[in-house]
Design a protein around this motif. Structure first.
Motif, PDB file in Angstrom:
ATOM      1  N   LYS A 189      -4.247  -1.132  -6.555  1.00 34.15           N
ATOM      2  CA  LYS A 189      -4.501  -0.752  -7.463  1.00 34.15           C
ATOM      3  C   LYS A 189      -6.353  -0.638  -7.367  1.00 34.15           C
ATOM      4  N   ALA A 190      -7.002  -1.042  -7.132  1.00 36.50           N
ATOM      5  CA  ALA A 190      -8.526  -0.806  -6.786  1.00 36.50           C
ATOM      6  C   ALA A 190      -8.088   1.184  -6.026  1.00 36.50           C
ATOM      7  N   GLY A 191      -8.328   0.727  -5.411  1.00 42.29           N
ATOM      8  CA  GLY A 191      -7.084   2.597  -4.649  1.00 42.29           C
ATOM      9  C   GLY A 191      -6.671   3.589  -5.739  1.00 42.29           C
ATOM     10  N   LEU A 192      -6.222   2.941  -6.234  1.00 39.89           N
ATOM     11  CA  LEU A 192      -5.536   4.041  -7.457  1.00 39.89           C
ATOM     12  C   LEU A 192      -6.530   4.335  -7.876  1.00 39.89           C
ATOM     13  N   ILE A 193      -7.414   3.359  -8.391  1.00 41.43           N
ATOM     14  CA  ILE A 193      -8.526   4.172  -9.213  1.00 41.43           C
ATOM     15  C   ILE A 193      -9.672   4.994  -8.574  1.00 41.43           C
ATOM     16  N   ILE A 197       0.745  -0.973   0.429  1.00 42.70           N
ATOM     17  CA  ILE A 197      -0.373   0.146   0.576  1.00 42.70           C
ATOM     18  C   ILE A 197       0.881   1.163   0.024  1.00 42.70           C
ATOM     19  N   ALA A 198       1.874   1.640   0.784  1.00 39.37           N
ATOM     20  CA  ALA A 198       2.530   2.381   0.780  1.00 39.37           C
ATOM     21  C   ALA A 198       3.165   2.519  -0.586  1.00 39.37           C
ATOM     22  N   THR A 199       4.068   1.790  -1.313  1.00 40.57           N
ATOM     23  CA  THR A 199       4.210   2.053  -2.681  1.00 40.57           C
ATOM     24  C   THR A 199       3.168   2.121  -4.012  1.00 40.57           C
ATOM     25  N   ASN A 200       2.785   1.133  -3.868  1.00 42.07           N
ATOM     26  CA  ASN A 200       1.922   1.658  -4.975  1.00 42.07           C
ATOM     27  C   ASN A 200       0.686   2.714  -4.764  1.00 42.07           C
ATOM     28  N   LEU A 201      -0.138   2.979  -3.368  1.00 42.41           N
ATOM     29  CA  LEU A 201      -1.175   3.459  -3.064  1.00 42.41           C
ATOM     30  C   LEU A 201      -0.803   5.161  -2.501  1.00 42.41           C
ATOM     31  N   MET A 248     -10.410  -6.809 -11.311  1.00 50.92           N
ATOM     32  CA  MET A 248     -11.251  -7.849 -10.947  1.00 50.92           C
ATOM     33  C   MET A 248     -10.509  -9.172  -9.858  1.00 50.92           C
ATOM     34  N   GLY A 249      -9.609  -8.331  -8.947  1.00 50.83           N
ATOM     35  CA  GLY A 249      -8.706  -9.080  -8.108  1.00 50.83           C
ATOM     36  C   GLY A 249      -8.646 -10.493  -8.530  1.00 50.83           C
ATOM     37  N   ASN A 250      -7.176 -10.514  -7.717  1.00 50.86           N
ATOM     38  CA  ASN A 250      -7.050 -11.760  -7.694  1.00 50.86           C
ATOM     39  C   ASN A 250      -5.918 -13.015  -6.618  1.00 50.86           C
ATOM     40  N   ILE A 251      -6.388 -13.695  -6.718  1.00 50.88           N
ATOM     41  CA  ILE A 251      -5.942 -15.155  -5.609  1.00 50.88           C
ATOM     42  C   ILE A 251      -4.216 -14.846  -5.131  1.00 50.88           C
ATOM     43  N   GLY A 252      -4.121 -14.109  -4.404  1.00 49.20           N
ATOM     44  CA  GLY A 252      -2.714 -14.074  -3.901  1.00 49.20           C
ATOM     45  C   GLY A 252      -2.048 -12.806  -3.091  1.00 49.20           C
ATOM     46  N   GLN A 253      -3.040 -11.695  -3.967  1.00 47.90           N
ATOM     47  CA  GLN A 253      -3.058  -9.885  -4.313  1.00 47.90           C
ATOM     48  C   GLN A 253      -4.014  -9.089  -3.766  1.00 47.90           C
ATOM     49  N   CYS A 254      -4.108  -9.746  -1.974  1.00 57.84           N
ATOM     50  CA  CYS A 254      -5.418  -8.741  -1.244  1.00 57.84           C
ATOM     51  C   CYS A 254      -4.452  -7.422  -1.580  1.00 57.84           C
ATOM     52  N   ILE A 314      -0.922  10.666 -14.824  1.00 60.31           N
ATOM     53  CA  ILE A 314      -1.252   9.446 -15.579  1.00 60.31           C
ATOM     54  C   ILE A 314      -0.537   8.044 -14.371  1.00 60.31           C
ATOM     55  N   ASN A 315      -1.764   7.402 -14.323  1.00 62.49           N
ATOM     56  CA  ASN A 315      -1.922   6.444 -12.951  1.00 62.49           C
ATOM     57  C   ASN A 315      -1.830   5.012 -13.692  1.00 62.49           C
ATOM     58  N   ILE A 316      -0.681   3.725 -13.219  1.00 62.44           N
ATOM     59  CA  ILE A 316      -0.583   3.028 -13.836  1.00 62.44           C
ATOM     60  C   ILE A 316      -1.184   1.698 -12.610  1.00 62.44           C
ATOM     61  N   SER A 317      -2.764   1.565 -12.829  1.00 59.69           N
ATOM     62  CA  SER A 317      -3.446   0.602 -11.820  1.00 59.69           C
ATOM     63  C   SER A 317      -2.599  -0.735 -12.253  1.00 59.69           C
ATOM     64  N   SER A 318      -3.570  -1.750 -12.245  1.00 55.62           N
ATOM     65  CA  SER A 318      -3.634  -3.174 -13.054  1.00 55.62           C
ATOM     66  C   SER A 318      -5.113  -3.426 -13.044  1.00 55.62           C
ATOM     67  N   VAL A 319      -5.678  -4.934 -13.433  1.00 59.19           N
ATOM     68  CA  VAL A 319      -6.599  -5.184 -13.926  1.00 59.19           C
ATOM     69  C   VAL A 319      -6.760  -6.649 -12.591  1.00 59.19           C
TER      70      VAL A 319
END
Ligand code: NAI
Length: 246
Positions: A158-162, A110-114, A146-152, A137-142
């Motif tokens: 990345k959702a926060g970034l949106i 969270i500290a780096t990505n958001l 959509m969420g992803n196993i192992g990536q809560c 321009i913010n580089i988020s992610s799919v």
């Protein structure tokens, strides 16, 4: 397309950020590259960009550090006169199932990505509002869509970034500053190189265009969103994922 502009790219020494930096330079923008650890990669990228005939400088900074990012923005303005494009690309992951995830795995992602994007946008945004000109321009992610196993942790960041992108777009629009997010799918970089070959094959089966994306696929959209052609686009989240999340 970007003559007279300067772009600041976080995590610009390698991977997607490097491709963005090179593509910006191809379009005649000056480039400020922010890196954290990989000084040699930053120097190599800088050399390649200088050879294209534009100005390029590298800056060591941890985007998660609020005070350091403020000093960084001041230094870039001093060196380049100003800048008009900010690409919040720096990102990390620390994948684990939720039940195995340590507090630290959550906090650092969270500290780096958001928060990193907040830090950079707050300091650069103040400048952009003053100069009534700017592209964020913010580089988020799919994963954030959509969420992803192992990536809560990663998906939450990345959702926060949106949400961050849409709020910033609304706040800054009156001064003609735009803010958009790009949501890449699986892109062929160090981040995905660690995947087992059989997992990679399974992923490719799920992608309608039947290949991983290239860093240049993201860089192309970044240049477009930074250009005059995209002046009426703000608050958008654009997927570049080969159709993975249709
Ligand atoms: P990468 O690991 O090759 O590059 C990430 C860059 O960010 C590195 O240069 C690193 O030094 C820098 N960085 C990391 N933490 C930093 C910090 N605290 N301060 C300053 N710089 C820092 O990764 P890649 O694949 O190029 O990813 C770039 C962005 O794209 C990331 O935000 C990532 O989450 C996102 N993304 C990547 C996808 C992929 O499949 N590769 C898919 C979706 C999104």
């Amino acid at each position: 397309m970007l003559t007279g502009k300067t772009a600041l790219i976080t995590g610009g020494a390698k991977g997607i950020g490097r491709a963005i930096a090179l593509k910006m330079a191809d379009e005649n923008a000056n480039v400020a590259i922010v890196y954290r650890g990989s000084e040699q990669s930053a120097l190599d990228t800088q050399k390649e960009i200088l050879a294209k005939g534009v100005h390029c400088a590298i800056y060591k900074c941890d985007v998660a550090d609020f005070t350091a990012t403020k000093a960084l923005v001041t230094q870039v303005v001093k060196d380049f006169g100003s800048f008009q494009i900010l690409v919040n690309n720096a990102g990390i992951k620390a994948d684990k199932l939720l039940i195995a995830m340590k507090e630290e795995d959550f906090d650092t992602v969270i500290a780096t990505n958001l928060k990193g994007a907040f830090n950079m946008t707050k300091h650069a945004g103040t400048l952009f509002l003053k100069q009534r000109q700017g592209r964020i321009i913010n580089i988020s992610s799919v994963s954030g869509l959509m969420g992803n196993i192992g990536q809560c942790n990663y998906a939450a960041a990345k959702a926060g970034l949106i949400g961050f992108t849409k709020s910033t777009a609304k706040e800054m629009a009156l001064r003609q500053v735009t803010c958009n997010a790009i949501a890449p799918g699986f892109i062929d970089t160090d981040m995905t190189k660690k995947l087992q070959p059989e997992i990679k094959e399974e992923i490719i089966k799920l992608i309608p265009l039947k290949r991983l994306g290239q860093a240049e696929d993201i860089a192309n959209l970044c240049v477009y969103l930074s250009s005059e052609l995209a002046g009426y686009i703000t608050g958008e989240v654009i997927k570049v994922d080969g159709g993975l999340y249709i």
